[in-house]
Design an enzyme around this catalytic site. Structure first.
Site, PDB file in Angstrom:
ATOM      1  N   GLY A  37       1.373  -9.444  -7.145  1.00  0.00           N
ATOM      2  CA  GLY A  37      -0.076  -9.642  -7.257  1.00  0.00           C
ATOM      3  C   GLY A  37      -0.520 -10.744  -6.313  1.00  0.00           C
ATOM      4  CE  LYS A  54       4.895   7.319  -3.533  1.00  0.00           C
ATOM      5  NZ  LYS A  54       4.388   8.304  -2.568  1.00  0.00           N
ATOM      6  CD1 TRP A  85       4.177  -3.764   1.734  1.00  0.00           C
ATOM      7  CD2 TRP A  85       2.432  -5.038   1.147  1.00  0.00           C
ATOM      8  NE1 TRP A  85       3.113  -3.423   2.532  1.00  0.00           N
ATOM      9  CE2 TRP A  85       2.031  -4.194   2.206  1.00  0.00           C
ATOM     10  CE3 TRP A  85       1.499  -5.938   0.625  1.00  0.00           C
ATOM     11  CZ2 TRP A  85       0.749  -4.206   2.733  1.00  0.00           C
ATOM     12  CZ3 TRP A  85       0.215  -5.956   1.155  1.00  0.00           C
ATOM     13  CH2 TRP A  85      -0.148  -5.081   2.192  1.00  0.00           C
ATOM     14  CG  HIS A 115     -20.947  15.610  17.733  1.00  0.00           C
ATOM     15  ND1 HIS A 115     -22.123  15.807  18.416  1.00  0.00           N
ATOM     16  CD2 HIS A 115     -20.769  16.701  16.947  1.00  0.00           C
ATOM     17  CE1 HIS A 115     -22.655  16.967  18.028  1.00  0.00           C
ATOM     18  NE2 HIS A 115     -21.852  17.523  17.154  1.00  0.00           N
ATOM     19  NE  ARG A 137       6.171  -1.562  -7.804  1.00  0.00           N
ATOM     20  CZ  ARG A 137       5.322  -0.938  -8.596  1.00  0.00           C
ATOM     21  NH1 ARG A 137       5.644   0.227  -9.090  1.00  0.00           N
ATOM     22  NH2 ARG A 137       4.163  -1.466  -8.895  1.00  0.00           N
ATOM     23  CD  GLU A 182       1.073   7.804   4.926  1.00  0.00           C
ATOM     24  OE1 GLU A 182       0.792   7.141   3.937  1.00  0.00           O
ATOM     25  OE2 GLU A 182       1.410   9.015   4.850  1.00  0.00           O
TER      26      GLU A 182
END
Ligand code: G6P
Length: 612
Positions: free
Chosen positions: A100, A607, A73, A508, A27, A492
């Site tokens: 959070g 994740k 994170w 294009h 996470r 990634e």
């Protein structure tokens, strides 16, 4: 995004916390920390992976039966030892972990500084520790009441767990817009972001709701109240999750395990939902609302990342097979652009984790506007699965590699079932084609197995491409979203710049980038527009690009034109993404590995993205 775990019971907390953090590391993994209550608060924090924290913890006395742990994170403040959680209050009485963002932290911080609080980190979280301390000391409140008072002033998203040096017999948890699960064991309790650190000890869990505050006592009781101090009663649920599902089971990486699981996971996504002999397809989640879904004015998909790519495939599937107009939206855009949504629309939210903040917000918006909201989710009991009106689990099992693989193919499987079912019920596909499609779908797992057998060839091609700086992925129709997904996988995990484009649209713009240093990966399995894609390959070859093509078994024309070629078995065109994405997953995996990248935990990613 950020993983939290906490324990209270009779066992030593440290081993449970450190093992829990390793399970939650997917996470977020820029720093980690823990506090064990050992008479005093023993807080250890370390930049980098949980293994760094483990080494540092050995130098401290981390005995004790109450503890909290966090893997971060970073949002506010760089990843370092000081900004890592837990954060303690100024009087070193409170220790707190948080997942959070406290959006009004700057205002709160200023107010607290004015009355003498000193902050040591750059985080938003630290204000909560100080605020709780302030309410505790100023108003002489219990820990739970102080947490409630603090949260009443906090704006934003949080899942927190708080412990108090002076009260070694309780821990307090609370959530709003970030997940928190209470694990109920024998004389022991756990709080965590998800069930992965808990399942070794108990399969009994309670999913907390927004604005719940839970107080867990060492004597084996707990109470849940909301921010308004009203008692909340939640049922204890039994999880059907096995510990080995959370292990690498002999594979070098979770990503590789998950790629190889796909023949099984696709089967799991279909189990009980399709039968070609008896000739039916059904998604139980749709049944109670089938009239409303069949007659929807529009189906609007909301998702992020890989799940958004699944939604793009669904647009092709549903419009072609069921003839219902479809729109595909990034959840983050949908939520802020005052969209026109009515009760005649069905909004389908797709999410592996079931916790993505933007997708959750898009669902809230769709519900406010009266649409029926359908969830296509992997994680059982996750927030999205609980707030949608109805839905289908994809049953892919825990996906731990940060780059999504098996969840993508399982999402596609469920979306294909949805499109075929709707097409059949609405009479927009005839019964012959309906039968052809369900037989073809049942045969997909065996065909995925065949694609996986080409791993050595794919690894060889990876060796040829590993030093490239850029890559272009091109596809048409059903394989355009696969081109996007292939490019995303490469970006990634190997940090090579890659773009996905509709093959014809290349003219294009991206064609200006093409020379001998730009490999172009064509997903060229289409029966329709076959000649068109051949022209696109020629346009690219004429500009000296190295061409890697994914083609249908037996294709000679494109094979001859390509420098490297990977064959996939023949299937019905709407089902080709289920096969064509597999070589792209393996290609990215091998390239990343050859470049020495951390495949399962790529830099800067997480994740489960629980902040917007
Ligand atoms: C993150 C993950 C991606 C995922 C996306 C959406 O960016 O790294 O793999 O596709 O979030 O997540 P969801 O859980 O909603 O599918």
């Amino acid at each position: 995004m950020c993983g939290i775990v906490a324990y209270i019971g009779n066992k030593p907390a440290y081993p449970i916390i450190i093992e829990g953090l390793k399970r939650l590391e997917y996470r977020g993994y820029d720093s980690a920390g823990l506090t064990i209550l050992n008479g005093d608060l023993v807080t250890v924090k370390k930049k980098g992976k949980v293994s760094n924290l483990e080494e540092e913890s050995l130098l401290n006395n981390v005995d004790g039966t109450l503890g909290i742990g966090h893997t971060r994170w970073a949002t506010h403040g760089k990843p370092d030892d000081i900004n890592a959680h837990p954060h303690n209050s100024g009087n070193n009485r409170i220790s707190l972990i948080h997942n959070g963002i406290i959006e009004n932290y700057a205002v709160l911080k200023k107010a607290l500084e004015r009355i003498g609080h000193t902050f040591i980190s750059e985080t938003d979280t630290e204000v909560l520790a100080h605020l709780i301390e302030e309410y505790q000391t100023r108003d002489n409140l219990s820990l739970t009441d102080a947490v409630r008072s603090a949260l009443e002033r906090a704006v934003g998203a949080y899942a927190i767990v708080v412990i108090d040096k002076n009260d070694p017999n309780i821990m307090v948890g609370a959530r709003k817009s970030s997940p928190l699960v209470l694990g109920v064991g024998e004389d022991e309790y756990f709080l965590a972001s998800d069930a992965s650190p808990i399942i070794k000890y108990t399969n009994k869990v309670i999913y907390l709701n927004d604005e719940d505050i839970v107080t867990v006592h060492r004597d084996g009781t707990y109470e849940i109240k909301n921010l308004q101090n009203q008692v909340q009663n939640h049922a204890v649920q039994e999880l059907d999750l096995k510990l080995e599902e959370l292990e690498r089971e002999g594979y070098e990486h979770f990503m590789l395990k998950e790629i190889y699981q796909q023949p099984t996971t696709i089967k799991e996504s279909m189990r009980g939902r399709i039968n070609s002999e008896e000739g039916w397809v059904v998604l139980g989640g749709m049944t109670p609302f089938i009239k409303r879904i069949m007659n929807a004015k529009r189906i609007i998909f909301a998702a992020c990342g890989t799940s958004w790519h699944s939604a793009l495939v669904a647009e092709y599937l549903i419009e072609e097979l069921a003839r219902i107009p479809v729109e595909v939206e990034y959840a983050s855009e949908l939520r802020y652009r005052n969209p026109i949504i009515s009760e005649k629309d069905v909004v389908v939210a797709i999410s592996q984790s079931g916790e993505t903040a933007d997708t959750l917000a898009a669902i809230e918006l769709a519900k406010e506007k009266g649409a029926l909201v359908y969830g296509i989710v992997n994680v059982v009991g996750s927030s999205i699965s609980r707030i949608t009106d109805c839905g289908s689990y994809i049953h892919a099992g825990p996906e731990i590699g940060v780059a999504s693989t098996k969840a993508f193919t399982s999402q596609l499987t469920v979306l294909t079932l949805m499109a075929i079912n709707l097409g059949h019920l609405r009479g927009t596909i005839n019964s012959d084609y309906f039968h052809q499609l369900i037989i073809a779908l049942e045969n997909i797992p065996a065909k995925v197995e065949k694609v996986l057998q080409q791993n050595d060839l794919i690894k060889f091609i990876a060796g040829e491409l590993k030093d490239m700086m850029n890559a272009l992925y091109l596809g048409r129709g059903y394989n355009f979203p696969v081109a996007l997904e292939g490019a995303l996988k490469l970006k990634e995990i190997s940090y090579i710049h890659a773009e996905g484009y509709p093959a014809a649209e290349m003219k294009h713009g991206p064609i200006a980038l093409i020379d001998e240093n730009m490999p172009v990966i064509f997903i060229a399995t289409n029966k329709s527009a076959y000649d068109k894609i051949i022209s696109n390959i020629q346009e690219v070859k004429a500009r000296k690009a190295v061409v890697i093509s994914i083609v249908t078994e037996g294709d000679v024309k494109i094979k001859e034109m390509s420098d490297y070629c990977i064959e996939i078995p023949e299937t019905e065109e709407p089902l080709t993404p289920l096969l064509s994405v597999i070589p792209l997953q393996l290609l990215s995996y091998h390239i990343a590995l050859m470049r020495g990248c951390d495949v399962d935990q790529p830099r800067n990613l997480a994740k489960s993205v629980t902040v917007e």
